[in-house]
Design an enzyme around this catalytic site. Structure first.
Site, short mmCIF file in Angstrom:
data_model
loop_
_atom_site.label_atom_id
_atom_site.label_comp_id
_atom_site.label_asym_id
_atom_site.label_seq_id
_atom_site.Cartn_x
_atom_site.Cartn_y
_atom_site.Cartn_z
N ARG A 247 89.70 62.17 26.25
CA ARG A 247 89.98 61.24 25.28
C ARG A 247 88.76 60.60 24.34
O ARG A 247 87.45 60.16 24.63
CB ARG A 247 90.34 59.97 25.16
CG ARG A 247 90.45 58.91 24.74
CD ARG A 247 91.08 57.97 25.21
NE ARG A 247 89.76 56.58 25.52
CZ ARG A 247 89.82 55.18 25.49
NH1 ARG A 247 90.34 55.09 26.90
NH2 ARG A 247 88.52 54.60 25.26
N HIS A 251 90.54 54.16 23.01
CA HIS A 251 91.92 53.71 23.45
C HIS A 251 92.55 53.56 22.58
O HIS A 251 93.65 54.11 22.62
CB HIS A 251 92.20 52.89 24.65
CG HIS A 251 93.65 52.00 24.77
ND1 HIS A 251 94.00 52.68 25.31
CD2 HIS A 251 93.98 51.16 24.50
CE1 HIS A 251 95.91 52.31 25.27
NE2 HIS A 251 95.82 50.99 25.19
N TYR A 259 82.31 50.08 27.40
CA TYR A 259 82.20 50.81 28.77
C TYR A 259 81.88 52.29 29.67
O TYR A 259 82.01 51.91 30.04
CB TYR A 259 83.95 50.00 29.24
CG TYR A 259 85.24 50.26 28.52
CD1 TYR A 259 85.43 51.78 28.82
CD2 TYR A 259 85.46 49.57 27.08
CE1 TYR A 259 86.27 52.19 27.87
CE2 TYR A 259 86.53 50.43 26.42
CZ TYR A 259 87.11 51.48 26.44
OH TYR A 259 88.37 52.19 26.47
#
Lengths: 326, 343
Positions: A247, A251, A259
């Protein structure tokens, strides 16, 4: 096996998808400044882009026909485009326009194109049982079509995944379960959530063949999917494929990804499109010129789709009351 | 075909369970796209008899016993329906919806809307509801208002065999998802005490009862009693008992979605008195919605306050005395009618 013509086609399709999502990203953020408001702008709402995961969609869909089904997750654009969903109608849907796939009722997480048997769901793993039912219908009717359920590695910890695998195996249905393992369920790393390194092992609990494919390599993904699709078409039942991918972006758009730490830089270096481009250049399958023209062609198609969406009318407010019932 | 059932008329009298399975069998004969799926729907014939005889006639490919995977097989029903088949899926007890509600309200009910009308989900999801036999908190609820609250599903709950057969035929032919709720007490089960109204005259030939039209099985002029499912049988018992003293008009809604608001309004406009009998929970549910229907239209049509005989806002208790304290019974209905007539 993958031949050289197919490799060039894979490259073109991956570039097409990336170009599309980069343009969506640009327009998504363009009018959310200076105060970033998720509900504002030409493209409102959550936006989950799939950059880095193009090899999964392209390698998979090169094995599929129009009559085959896909149920995708909340991150669906790469799958939709590779499956053949019309780019203009899909873009108009994402822009909330009346000319969209669903006249603006679905949005980017709820893309439905019955002509391509394509749908997606914003609820983790819950599209997977639906694919089982589509495969049940194909099997009943004696067609050779298959259904593909795609979800992320986080979804494989959800009950819907396990129930779907069990049913499909019990009934020997033509289903291919694809787990896109991008290492991250929003901010929760795979290692925090999943006790085994190879999620494809879970298929053994359901008596189902499976494989984990490392490398995010479209050629290898194509081959694995071909084996699974051929098995399903021949009546050999379902397969679970866990494909390790990456990815590249957040998100959702606006996710600062603090993170991820150093892992993000490493992931960016593993962008599958430049890596594949390099390989095809070295093999003489692409030239700087052909790359330029492939990218220009993609830009042209994408900008035309976005222009179409922007020029399309919004739905009438009173249309909100349509289509609750057939 | 919407006339009230005369349980004494006609040659053949069958249970509601038999009426339902007969409707499914007739639709399966007429349309190869219809199939049945669920737990114990095969050789067992459905825990409440709703699929009796189907396995013997149609075999395991069209009457499919599933594993205990409600998310899996309801989702599979949705997928088959999306591809144009007409699955009849049984959830067994409505109380089990908690393990699979996402498939029901986020997928089955929303796909048509989310697709802008391009995808249809012609599916029946049937299940047993109701208590009265000490099955306690997790096997006795009605919960029709829970489904009715979420847009996109029709919600049907017959009170007698004739309606059950005709409503099931309509549900299978419907292009929408239909929640078909059969109260265990109306099924005419050999292993449960039953009202004689659970067995009734049912034509052998195919027919449909429209979804969304209430019936008036007992016309009257003094007071309107609105109910659905099993409680309708109690209301009719009371209405018959009061004949000669109070003229009770019993409305059997037959479906919660669509709700036949016109039938309610027309009757209350005539009687000015309203009793609502609902085995589902009292608050935020069907009985409140009916009161709101009157209030929205013209509260002055009520001569007296509304009487609600609804399930109190408590989980269903086990012990017989506790459960019957909560259930809508004939005595409570009669008392509510008396209270409405006093005003």
């Amino acid at each position: 096996m993958v031949d050289n013509d197919m490799r060039v086609d894979f490259y073109k399709e991956m570039v097409r998808i990336r170009t599309y999502e980069a343009a969506l990203q640009r327009d998504y953020h363009a009018d959310k400044a200076p105060a970033w408001d998720i509900g504002a702008g030409l493209i409102p709402g959550e936006m989950h882009l799939s950059a880095g995961q193009e090899p999964v969609a392209v390698g998979l869909c090169a094995n599929l026909e129009q009559g085959d089904a896909i149920t995708g997750p909340h991150r669906p654009h790469h799958l939709a485009l590779a499956k053949g969903v019309d780019m203009k109608a899909m873009t108009a849907e994402i822009f909330g326009r009346d000319t969209g796939l669903s006249h603006g009722k679905g949005g980017h997480m709820h893309l439905f194109d019955p002509s391509q048997h394509f749908s997606c769901s914003g609820i983790i793993a819950q599209g997977m049982p639906v694919a089982v039912g589509q495969a049940l219908a194909f099997s009943r009717r004696g067609t050779a079509n298959v259904a593909v359920a795609v979800a992320g590695e986080g979804a494989a910890n959800q009950g819907g995944f396990h129930e779907a695998l069990n049913l499909a195996s019990m009934w020997k249905l033509p289903v291919i379960f694809i787990i896109e393992d991008n290492d991250w369920a929003i901010s929760v790393n795979r290692e925090t959530a999943t006790p085994i390194k190879d999620g494809s092992l879970r298929a053994s609990a359901y008596g189902m063949p499976s494989a984990r494919i490392e490398g995010n390599d479209v050629d290898a993904i194509y081959d694995a999917c071909r084996t699974a699709v051929e098995r399903a078409r021949a009546g050999g039942g379902p397969t679970l494929l866990e494909i390790h991918t990456v990815r590249l972006w957040g998100h959702f758009e606006g996710d600062a990804q603090a993170y991820r730490g150093d892992e993000l830089a490493a992931a960016t270096e593993n962008d599958p499109i430049p890596l594949y481009e390099k390989r095809l250049l070295a093999a003489g399958l692409l030239t700087e010129d052909s790359i330029g023209s492939i990218k220009a062609q993609a830009e042209e198609e994408v900008e035309a789709a976005i222009a179409y969406a922007k020029a399309s009318p919004e739905p009438k407010p009173s249309d909100a009351y349509l289509h609750v019932f057939a | 075909m919407t006339a009230p059932v005369d349980v004494e008329a006609g040659a053949r009298r069958v249970t509601t369970a038999k009426a339902i399975s007969e409707a499914i069998a007739q639709e399966m004969r007429a349309n190869p796209e219809v199939f049945v799926m669920g737990e114990d729907v095969g050789p067992y014939g459905g825990i409440f008899g709703s699929t009796g005889g189907l396995f013997e006639e149609f075999g395991a490919t069209r009457v499919i016993d599933t594993p205990i995977s409600e998310t899996g097989f309801i989702g599979a029903g949705i997928g088959a329906a999306v591809e144009g088949m007409r699955p009849v899926v049984e959830l067994m007890f409505v109380d089990f919806l908690g393990v699979c509600f996402d498939q029901i309200y986020n997928h089955m009910a929303k796909i048509h809307y989310e697709s802008g009308g391009n995808v249809k989900v012609p599916m029946v999801l049937m299940m047993a509801v109701g208590g009265g036999y000490s099955d306690a908190a997790q096997h006795s609820q009605c919960l029709w208002a829970t489904f009715a609250h979420m847009p996109g599903m029709k919600v049907v709950a017959p009170s007698n065999p004739y309606d059950a057969k005709g409503l099931m035929a309509s549900a299978i032919k419907d292009d929408n998802p239909v929640i078909f709720m059969f109260h265990k007490g109306v099924m005419g089960l050999p292993w449960m005490a039953k009202n004689p109204r659970s067995i009734g005259a049912v034509p052998e030939e195919e027919y449909t009862v429209p979804i969304g039209k209430a019936a008036i099985p007992h016309p009257g002029t003094d007071v309107t009693v609105v109910s659905v499912s099993m409680s309708v049988q109690h209301c009719l018992d009371v209405a018959e008992k009061l004949e000669g003293t109070t003229s009770v008009e019993v409305i059997d809604l037959r479906s919660i979605v669509p709700l036949d608001r016109e039938a309610i309004l027309a009757s209350v406009a005539k009687t000015g008195r309203l009793v609502i009998v609902d085995e589902d929970y009292r608050s935020f549910g069907l009985s409140g919605e009916i009161v709101a229907t009157i209030a929205d239209k013209d509260p002055s049509m009520l001569k007296v306050p509304v009487q609600r005989v609804a399930y109190p806002d408590i989980p269903v208790p086990y012990a017989r005395v506790l459960e019957y304290e909560a259930l809508p019974t004939r005595d409570k209905i009669e008392a509510a009618i008396a209270a409405a007539m006093k005003g």
